[in-house]
Design a protein around this motif. Structure first.
Motif, short mmCIF file in Angstrom:
data_model
loop_
_atom_site.label_atom_id
_atom_site.label_comp_id
_atom_site.label_asym_id
_atom_site.label_seq_id
_atom_site.Cartn_x
_atom_site.Cartn_y
_atom_site.Cartn_z
N PRO A 44 -20.65 118.48 5.16
CA PRO A 44 -21.71 118.19 4.17
C PRO A 44 -22.40 116.85 4.42
O PRO A 44 -23.54 116.66 4.01
CB PRO A 44 -20.94 118.12 2.84
CG PRO A 44 -19.63 118.76 3.10
CD PRO A 44 -19.32 118.51 4.54
N HIS A 50 -27.70 119.05 2.63
CA HIS A 50 -26.50 119.20 1.78
C HIS A 50 -26.25 117.91 1.01
O HIS A 50 -26.08 117.92 -0.20
CB HIS A 50 -25.25 119.46 2.64
CG HIS A 50 -25.17 120.82 3.22
ND1 HIS A 50 -25.02 121.95 2.46
CD2 HIS A 50 -25.19 121.24 4.51
CE1 HIS A 50 -24.96 123.01 3.25
NE2 HIS A 50 -25.07 122.61 4.50
N MET A 54 -26.19 117.39 -3.09
CA MET A 54 -24.92 117.09 -3.78
C MET A 54 -25.05 115.83 -4.64
O MET A 54 -24.58 115.77 -5.77
CB MET A 54 -23.79 116.85 -2.77
CG MET A 54 -23.44 118.00 -1.86
SD MET A 54 -22.97 119.46 -2.72
CE MET A 54 -24.39 120.46 -2.40
N PRO A 77 -18.14 123.21 -7.16
CA PRO A 77 -17.25 123.60 -6.06
C PRO A 77 -16.73 125.03 -6.18
O PRO A 77 -16.55 125.71 -5.17
CB PRO A 77 -16.09 122.60 -6.16
CG PRO A 77 -16.54 121.52 -7.02
CD PRO A 77 -17.60 122.07 -7.91
N MET A 80 -19.50 127.31 -5.27
CA MET A 80 -19.72 127.11 -3.84
C MET A 80 -18.66 127.85 -3.03
O MET A 80 -18.96 128.42 -1.97
CB MET A 80 -19.67 125.62 -3.51
CG MET A 80 -20.13 125.30 -2.10
SD MET A 80 -20.16 123.54 -1.77
CE MET A 80 -18.42 123.18 -1.68
N ALA A 130 -25.47 126.40 -5.43
CA ALA A 130 -24.12 126.25 -4.86
C ALA A 130 -23.78 127.42 -3.94
O ALA A 130 -23.08 127.25 -2.93
CB ALA A 130 -23.09 126.15 -5.98
N HIS A 133 -25.28 126.71 -0.52
CA HIS A 133 -24.53 125.65 0.18
C HIS A 133 -23.17 126.18 0.64
O HIS A 133 -22.75 125.90 1.76
CB HIS A 133 -24.34 124.44 -0.75
CG HIS A 133 -25.59 123.64 -0.92
ND1 HIS A 133 -25.92 122.59 -0.11
CD2 HIS A 133 -26.61 123.75 -1.82
CE1 HIS A 133 -27.09 122.08 -0.51
NE2 HIS A 133 -27.52 122.77 -1.54
N HIS A 137 -21.44 126.59 4.56
CA HIS A 137 -20.14 126.07 4.97
C HIS A 137 -19.23 127.22 5.42
O HIS A 137 -18.49 127.10 6.41
CB HIS A 137 -19.45 125.34 3.81
CG HIS A 137 -20.17 124.11 3.36
ND1 HIS A 137 -20.61 123.15 4.22
CD2 HIS A 137 -20.50 123.67 2.12
CE1 HIS A 137 -21.19 122.17 3.53
NE2 HIS A 137 -21.15 122.48 2.25
N SER A 157 -15.26 116.64 0.24
CA SER A 157 -16.48 115.91 0.60
C SER A 157 -17.59 116.16 -0.42
O SER A 157 -18.27 115.23 -0.87
CB SER A 157 -16.93 116.36 1.99
OG SER A 157 -17.87 115.49 2.51
N THR A 158 -17.74 117.41 -0.80
CA THR A 158 -18.75 117.78 -1.81
C THR A 158 -18.47 117.07 -3.13
O THR A 158 -19.37 116.50 -3.75
CB THR A 158 -18.76 119.31 -2.02
OG1 THR A 158 -19.11 119.92 -0.79
CG2 THR A 158 -19.73 119.73 -3.09
N HIS A 162 -20.77 114.33 -5.20
CA HIS A 162 -21.10 114.41 -6.63
C HIS A 162 -20.74 113.10 -7.32
O HIS A 162 -21.52 112.56 -8.12
CB HIS A 162 -20.32 115.53 -7.31
CG HIS A 162 -20.72 116.91 -6.91
ND1 HIS A 162 -22.00 117.24 -6.55
CD2 HIS A 162 -20.01 118.06 -6.83
CE1 HIS A 162 -22.05 118.53 -6.26
NE2 HIS A 162 -20.85 119.04 -6.42
N TRP B 187 -11.32 121.64 -7.64
CA TRP B 187 -11.33 121.59 -6.17
C TRP B 187 -10.23 122.49 -5.61
O TRP B 187 -10.43 123.20 -4.63
CB TRP B 187 -11.10 120.16 -5.67
CG TRP B 187 -12.19 119.19 -5.99
CD1 TRP B 187 -13.31 119.43 -6.76
CD2 TRP B 187 -12.29 117.83 -5.57
NE1 TRP B 187 -14.07 118.29 -6.83
CE2 TRP B 187 -13.48 117.30 -6.12
CE3 TRP B 187 -11.48 117.00 -4.79
CZ2 TRP B 187 -13.88 115.97 -5.91
CZ3 TRP B 187 -11.87 115.69 -4.58
CH2 TRP B 187 -13.05 115.19 -5.13
#
Lengths: 203, 206
Positions: A44, A50, A54, A77, A80, A130, A133, A137, A157-158, A162, B187
């Motif tokens: 990202p 990207h 984000m 996320p 995504m 999302a 994106h 990925h 990373s995303t 944020h 996450w």
């Protein structure tokens, strides 16, 4: 009050930056868990489209305030990941580059215009982008050194992007800061327009 | 004095980050090798480590009493699972519960969803047995079973104790602590969805 809450955040950010140095030292070790995690973390960040989108999610969340400030980055996320699954499955998604460019353009414009739609509309818009994106990925995931580590890497990373947007967005408490955030949104939107032109072959 | 404290507080996490570097020691070739093998297996395998961290966060969010009960329960159930795995290995269908553990635990943390204590503790035990069983898929030298099981059990205790402790501290001391935990849960949920989809589509590699 502000000082006492910002200190732990500053320490955490310094720690994250310092701990990321060790990842740099593994630069050419694209094998196993470390390689998968590193490529996931970097994916990202290496893509400016990207990256800006984000950060824009975080900025917009900060601008909208509670609960959007945490709801948008928590929702993103997960949606995504669903988009990533489409990519892993090899399911084609039309206009993917246009969709990603449009996300930077639209989200930047939302921040620049300080638009405050109902939360469900904001969440739906962010969720829609999302998917694009995540798909981008996900298509690279099967080739990763370690797919699970790659997936975890790009999600971390995303999330951190944020968080960067949210931390910048905390400037909203000052009038000059609120204006600076809107300028950031305009800049992101401008880049989005450029990405859009690039993806359609106009630039 | 306060500057020294600040330096210590900033320096200690960095030292902790350097600890994995020392994991390359040659202790695996000593007679305690299987203990370190058992200790490092779950700590260096994302499929175990990430859901275990999610479980630690989940336990902390269910309240301190729940977390305290989970502290002995989780490692003991993991030990039982490892023994089952070593004694009756070959159960490949455990992939599904392990994928579910990613998704369900991540989701519960993201939603900060309270469960009845009995249900929660039962889930902890079943989850621990399943993951312990997966850690039991090893070839051990004669007489090293106890060391290996002790290693995995120690890892389980360390993860749940440190993870739950950190989660409780963050959520109590920082206004954004609960939100940070929920974000981490989302996450893990996202990673679980990706991992699950990837595995179930038959493209293994995680």
């Amino acid at each position: 009050m502000l000082e006492s809450t910002s200190r732990p955040i500053a320490r955490l950010m310094i720690l994250l930056v310092l701990s990321s140095w060790s990842a740099v030292s593994m630069a050419h070790a694209e094998v196993g868990v470390a390689g998968g995690l590193l490529s996931g973390l970097m994916h990202p960040i290496y893509g400016p489209d990207h990256l800006l989108a984000m950060v824009a999610v975080g900025l917009w969340g900060a601008q909208l305030g509670t609960p959007a400030i945490y709801l948008l980055p928590i929702t993103f996320p997960v949606v995504m990941a669903l988009g990533g699954l489409l990519g892993v499955a090899g399911m084609p998604l039309p206009f993917i580059e246009v969709g990603i460019a449009l996300s930077a353009l639209a989200l930047g414009a939302m921040v620049a215009a300080n638009l405050r739609p109902p939360l469900w509309i904001a969440a739906a818009l962010v969720g829609l982008f999302a998917i694009f994106h995540g798909h981008a990925h996900g298509t690279e995931m099967p080739d990763a050194a370690n797919p699970l580590a790659y997936g975890i890497g790009f999600i971390i990373s995303t999330g951190l992007l944020h968080l960067t947007g949210i931390l910048i967005g905390l400037m909203i408490r000052w009038p000059i800061g609120a204006l600076a955030i809107r300028v950031c949104g305009a800049v992101i939107s401008g880049f989005g327009l450029f990405f859009m032109a690039s993806s359609t072959g106009l630039a | 004095m306060s500057r020294i404290n600040t330096l210590l507080r900033s320096g200690l996490p960095l030292l902790v980050l350097l600890v994995p570097e020392s994991a390359h020691a040659h202790l695996v070739s000593t007679r305690f090798g299987e203990f370190y093998s058992g200790l490092l297996h779950p700590l260096t395998t994302l499929v175990h480590l990430v859901p275990w961290l999610a479980l630690a966060m989940f336990a902390s969010m269910q309240g301190k009493a729940f977390a305290r009960r989970s502290l002995p329960l989780f490692p003991l159930a993991v030990a039982f699972g490892v023994l089952l795995g070593i004694s009756f290995g070959g159960l490949q269908s455990l992939l599904i519960p392990n994928i579910l553990s990613f998704v369900v635990l991540g989701g519960l943390v993201a939603l900060s969803y309270p469960l009845p204590r009995a249900v929660g503790l039962t889930a902890v035990v079943l989850f621990a047995i399943s993951h312990g069983y997966a850690n039991g898929d090893v070839d051990l030298a004669d007489g090293s079973l106890t060391l290996y099981v002790a290693g995995v059990t120690t890892a389980a205790y360390l993860v749940v104790a440190l993870g739950a402790g950190a989660a409780v501290a963050i959520s109590e001391r920082a206004a954004w602590g609960q939100i940070a935990l929920r974000a981490l849960g989302s996450w893990i949920l996202a990673a679980g969805l990706i991992y699950g989809g990837f595995e179930l589509m038959g493209v293994s590699g995680a």
